[in-house]
Design a protein around this motif. Sequence first.
Motif, PDB file in Angstrom:
ATOM      1  N   LEU A  43     -11.569  15.797 -94.893  1.00  0.00           N
ATOM      2  CA  LEU A  43     -11.249  14.944 -93.750  1.00  0.00           C
ATOM      3  C   LEU A  43     -10.366  15.656 -92.732  1.00  0.00           C
ATOM      4  N   MET A  44      -9.465  16.530 -93.228  1.00  0.00           N
ATOM      5  CA  MET A  44      -8.526  17.220 -92.343  1.00  0.00           C
ATOM      6  C   MET A  44      -9.145  18.417 -91.634  1.00  0.00           C
ATOM      7  N   SER A  45     -10.226  18.934 -92.175  1.00  0.00           N
ATOM      8  CA  SER A  45     -10.725  20.235 -91.715  1.00  0.00           C
ATOM      9  C   SER A  45     -11.406  20.177 -90.352  1.00  0.00           C
ATOM     10  N   GLY A  46     -11.386  21.321 -89.687  1.00  0.00           N
ATOM     11  CA  GLY A  46     -12.097  21.474 -88.417  1.00  0.00           C
ATOM     12  C   GLY A  46     -11.644  20.502 -87.353  1.00  0.00           C
ATOM     13  N   GLY A  47     -10.347  20.183 -87.353  1.00  0.00           N
ATOM     14  CA  GLY A  47      -9.828  19.237 -86.366  1.00  0.00           C
ATOM     15  C   GLY A  47     -10.480  17.865 -86.498  1.00  0.00           C
ATOM     16  N   GLY A  48     -10.819  17.500 -87.760  1.00  0.00           N
ATOM     17  CA  GLY A  48     -11.442  16.203 -88.009  1.00  0.00           C
ATOM     18  C   GLY A  48     -12.947  16.197 -87.866  1.00  0.00           C
ATOM     19  N   ARG A  49     -13.525  17.397 -87.653  1.00  0.00           N
ATOM     20  CA  ARG A  49     -14.995  17.467 -87.514  1.00  0.00           C
ATOM     21  C   ARG A  49     -15.661  18.297 -88.605  1.00  0.00           C
ATOM     22  N   CYS A  50     -14.875  18.860 -89.483  1.00  0.00           N
ATOM     23  CA  CYS A  50     -15.346  19.593 -90.672  1.00  0.00           C
ATOM     24  C   CYS A  50     -16.313  20.734 -90.374  1.00  0.00           C
ATOM     25  N   ASN A  51     -15.792  21.940 -90.401  1.00  0.00           N
ATOM     26  CA  ASN A  51     -16.609  23.148 -90.273  1.00  0.00           C
ATOM     27  C   ASN A  51     -17.220  23.411 -91.646  1.00  0.00           C
ATOM     28  N   PHE A  52     -18.358  22.702 -91.932  1.00  0.00           N
ATOM     29  CA  PHE A  52     -18.843  22.557 -93.305  1.00  0.00           C
ATOM     30  C   PHE A  52     -19.579  23.764 -93.876  1.00  0.00           C
ATOM     31  N   THR A  53     -20.031  24.681 -93.044  1.00  0.00           N
ATOM     32  CA  THR A  53     -20.602  25.941 -93.539  1.00  0.00           C
ATOM     33  C   THR A  53     -20.713  26.921 -92.389  1.00  0.00           C
ATOM     34  N   PHE A  93     -25.021  17.759 -86.138  1.00  0.00           N
ATOM     35  CA  PHE A  93     -24.039  18.846 -86.121  1.00  0.00           C
ATOM     36  C   PHE A  93     -24.386  19.842 -85.029  1.00  0.00           C
ATOM     37  N   HIS A  94     -23.447  20.758 -84.785  1.00  0.00           N
ATOM     38  CA  HIS A  94     -23.668  21.788 -83.762  1.00  0.00           C
ATOM     39  C   HIS A  94     -22.989  23.084 -84.207  1.00  0.00           C
ATOM     40  N   GLU A  95     -23.488  24.183 -83.638  1.00  0.00           N
ATOM     41  CA  GLU A  95     -22.864  25.491 -83.890  1.00  0.00           C
ATOM     42  C   GLU A  95     -21.840  25.733 -82.793  1.00  0.00           C
ATOM     43  N   LYS A  96     -20.615  26.060 -83.203  1.00  0.00           N
ATOM     44  CA  LYS A  96     -19.575  26.340 -82.201  1.00  0.00           C
ATOM     45  C   LYS A  96     -19.661  27.809 -81.800  1.00  0.00           C
ATOM     46  N   THR A  97     -19.062  28.686 -82.592  1.00  0.00           N
ATOM     47  CA  THR A  97     -19.163  30.126 -82.324  1.00  0.00           C
ATOM     48  C   THR A  97     -19.338  30.833 -83.657  1.00  0.00           C
ATOM     49  N   LEU A  98     -19.900  32.025 -83.615  1.00  0.00           N
ATOM     50  CA  LEU A  98     -19.986  32.892 -84.795  1.00  0.00           C
ATOM     51  C   LEU A  98     -20.589  32.202 -86.012  1.00  0.00           C
ATOM     52  N   GLY A  99     -21.570  31.315 -85.776  1.00  0.00           N
ATOM     53  CA  GLY A  99     -22.284  30.682 -86.891  1.00  0.00           C
ATOM     54  C   GLY A  99     -21.599  29.485 -87.518  1.00  0.00           C
ATOM     55  N   GLN A 100     -20.481  29.057 -86.943  1.00  0.00           N
ATOM     56  CA  GLN A 100     -19.712  27.944 -87.522  1.00  0.00           C
ATOM     57  C   GLN A 100     -20.374  26.610 -87.192  1.00  0.00           C
ATOM     58  N   LEU A 101     -20.671  25.810 -88.219  1.00  0.00           N
ATOM     59  CA  LEU A 101     -21.309  24.512 -88.014  1.00  0.00           C
ATOM     60  C   LEU A 101     -20.297  23.383 -88.193  1.00  0.00           C
ATOM     61  N   PHE A 102     -20.266  22.465 -87.220  1.00  0.00           N
ATOM     62  CA  PHE A 102     -19.353  21.323 -87.225  1.00  0.00           C
ATOM     63  C   PHE A 102     -20.143  20.025 -87.070  1.00  0.00           C
ATOM     64  N   CYS A 103     -19.611  18.943 -87.632  1.00  0.00           N
ATOM     65  CA  CYS A 103     -20.180  17.611 -87.382  1.00  0.00           C
ATOM     66  C   CYS A 103     -19.985  17.256 -85.912  1.00  0.00           C
ATOM     67  N   ASN A 104     -20.978  16.586 -85.331  1.00  0.00           N
ATOM     68  CA  ASN A 104     -20.818  16.100 -83.957  1.00  0.00           C
ATOM     69  C   ASN A 104     -19.776  14.996 -83.889  1.00  0.00           C
ATOM     70  N   GLU A 105     -19.767  14.150 -84.908  1.00  0.00           N
ATOM     71  CA  GLU A 105     -18.908  12.972 -84.876  1.00  0.00           C
ATOM     72  C   GLU A 105     -17.610  13.164 -85.648  1.00  0.00           C
ATOM     73  N   SER A 106     -17.709  13.224 -86.993  1.00  0.00           N
ATOM     74  CA  SER A 106     -16.492  13.190 -87.807  1.00  0.00           C
ATOM     75  C   SER A 106     -16.708  13.829 -89.165  1.00  0.00           C
ATOM     76  N   SER A 107     -15.637  14.420 -89.692  1.00  0.00           N
ATOM     77  CA  SER A 107     -15.676  14.997 -91.043  1.00  0.00           C
ATOM     78  C   SER A 107     -15.915  13.913 -92.095  1.00  0.00           C
ATOM     79  N   LYS A 108     -15.676  12.646 -91.735  1.00  0.00           N
ATOM     80  CA  LYS A 108     -15.945  11.537 -92.673  1.00  0.00           C
ATOM     81  C   LYS A 108     -17.409  11.534 -93.097  1.00  0.00           C
ATOM     82  N   GLU A 109     -18.282  12.047 -92.228  1.00  0.00           N
ATOM     83  CA  GLU A 109     -19.723  12.058 -92.537  1.00  0.00           C
ATOM     84  C   GLU A 109     -20.035  12.987 -93.717  1.00  0.00           C
ATOM     85  N   ILE A 110     -19.310  14.117 -93.808  1.00  0.00           N
ATOM     86  CA  ILE A 110     -19.533  15.038 -94.933  1.00  0.00           C
ATOM     87  C   ILE A 110     -19.014  14.418 -96.224  1.00  0.00           C
TER      88      ILE A 110
END
Length: 392
Positions: A43-53, A93-110
């Motif tokens: 929940l805390m990761s990726g500024g609340g959006r979870c950089n999940f892989t 989800f979306h790719e930010k930079t360097l292959g980092q994938l983040f939820c569009n909405e919230s880390s709660k989704e992961i």
Amino acid sequence: MQQFDVIIIGGGASGLMCAAVAGYRGRSVLVIEHTRKLGRKILMSGGGRCNFTNIHNSAANFLSGNPHFSKSALSRYPAAQFIELVERHGVEFHEKTLGQLFCNESSKEILQLLLTECEWAGVQLVTDTRVESVEALEKGFHLSTSGGELQCESLVIATGGLSIPNGGATGFAYDIARQFGLSVGDVRAALVPFTLQPYDLEYLKPLSGISHDVSVSCNGTTFREAMLFTHRGLSGPAMLQISSYWNPGDTIQIDLFPNLDLFEWLKQQRNDHPKSELLTQMSHLMSKRMAQALCEHWQFSGHMADLSNKRLEEIAQQLHHWTIKPGGTEGYRTAEVTLGGIDTDGVSSKTMEAKTQPGLYFIGECLDVTGHLGGHNFQWAWASGVAAGQVV
């Protein structure tokens, strides 16, 4: 006394992943979490959006006493497979930079994805429950907990490292490892901001909040990302990355203009704008506040026409090779991961089972496998969780 095929201690990323995989195999599974909330670091990761892989994930993105240890699990459960799971659950989800994938909405989704998988797999989850002791039986384990006595055939330790203690981090995994004869190496905070010595902080503290793209090096490793000045020191992706390679007393080398030959650029500015102040020209390359602080500190001044090639070269050298000696780091309080941990020589790279104790497994951050910033540590959680979940 309640009995289960599998008990997993730790309701974070690796523990929940392992639980779902084991549950789908028809195993009776209990997950025990000592805090009130499951998946707090998710929940805390990726500024609340979870950089999940990270789509570029490989064993090369990890530090370990045995660089080969992570290869088996990562190759059998690559990032593409977790992405497929995320897509199946309709998480955008979306790719930010360097292959980092983040939820569009919230880390709660992961977290919800993992809880849904656990529900479908018939996993039981308990929170706010402390494990007070673990004892090996002739076959399996006996656990004394704040919620009663339990027994299981397979026991999985997924309690993480020491980073972010207010997220529930403890040294439980290291204590269990030692209890069962495994070696635990030195541990320290990693992916963590640097604090600066008073001398450097004095002139850099006013720059708090300013970000600048840099290349930073330490002990033969270099990262090219953003640096962020803070009121305590240096942060941002570049500094978090290099902190994993830094040891107390080391210096770090910062190139403020990794994409530019600054000496050639300064000569060109002298040619094009001879009456201009050096500070004015430097303000084209960085924020005015940053240019002022650095020029004042290093005593860079004068009209461009008055600056010799030798002086321009000195300025360029300083800004391409800024050497700084951090005072320390902000420690586990803000560290994203723990560097070091349980010696992987005592653990099977295929199953995560302890070589000293049949039926005992260690997964996730508690092992001496530490990923780079950018979703790699989550990918290790998923992959090591799956590796154990397939055999427990």
